[in-house]
Scaffold this active site. Sequence first.
Site, mmCIF file in Angstrom:
data_model
loop_
_atom_site.group_PDB
_atom_site.id
_atom_site.type_symbol
_atom_site.label_atom_id
_atom_site.label_comp_id
_atom_site.label_asym_id
_atom_site.label_seq_id
_atom_site.Cartn_x
_atom_site.Cartn_y
_atom_site.Cartn_z
ATOM 1 N N GLY A 78 16.664 14.685 1.561
ATOM 2 C CA GLY A 78 15.237 14.920 1.353
ATOM 3 C C GLY A 78 14.792 16.315 1.706
ATOM 4 N N CYS A 128 19.998 28.506 2.525
ATOM 5 C CA CYS A 128 20.040 28.090 1.117
ATOM 6 C C CYS A 128 20.722 29.127 0.229
ATOM 7 C CB CYS A 128 18.640 27.765 0.606
ATOM 8 S SG CYS A 128 17.835 26.462 1.550
#
Length: 246
Positions: free
Chosen positions: A181, A199
């Site tokens: 999530g 990321c």
Amino acid sequence: MNFKLNKDTQFLSLGMMDYKEAWDYQEELFLNTIEIKTSNRKIEEDNHQITPNYLIFLEHPHVYTLGKSGSEENLLLDEIGLKEKKATYYKINRGGDITYHGPGQIVGYPILDLDNFFTDIHKYLRLLEEAVILTLREYGIESGRIKGLTGVWIDFEEGAKNPRKICALGVKSSRWVTMHGFAFNVNTDLNYFKNIIPCGIDDKAVTSMEAELGKKQDMQEVSNKLKQHIAELFEMKLLDKNEKGY
């Protein structure tokens, strides 16, 4: 296809939980839901069992996780460095690259059967982002999206000089059932992000509500606002159970 739609969603607030323990719990719920869907395909529609939905909020001790499409080069610590930072590291089965979880961060794991809502992963991600955007707006923080990137950003407008990510997303889905999530930085120690290329993006910063507003925020208050926005956007009915329910 499960034609008995169920938008009731069990909300579980699990406090501080080890990452592996939470991952195992997610997988249990995820696989149980898939098993129900598989069984439903073998029987008459009138006998179908409804599939459950869960929304889990928790915090993790310091941990770095690497998604399927990520590169280990984006973790800037070796085993000794991880021990010094009292952090753990896991390669996991969500999408995305590397990220950090830790105290002061709301980690949300929706384990939903999207057949109960809508079968559109793009819409699913955008609604999770929108819930965070709406929550931040209640605190006077304007946030949004950057084209081509997931998550929620401050200074997100095209040409902005200092875009900062405040919420990361990484999900897995199978047969329209979701797991993993988002990670929403509220009072997060941002120094831990210096040990990774978050990321896989090395030209943008990371931030938190505390950093943007200059003071620590009430985690419970932020959680309550966030879960209500998720419920409204997904048109779900939340069933609260604010303790470990397993």
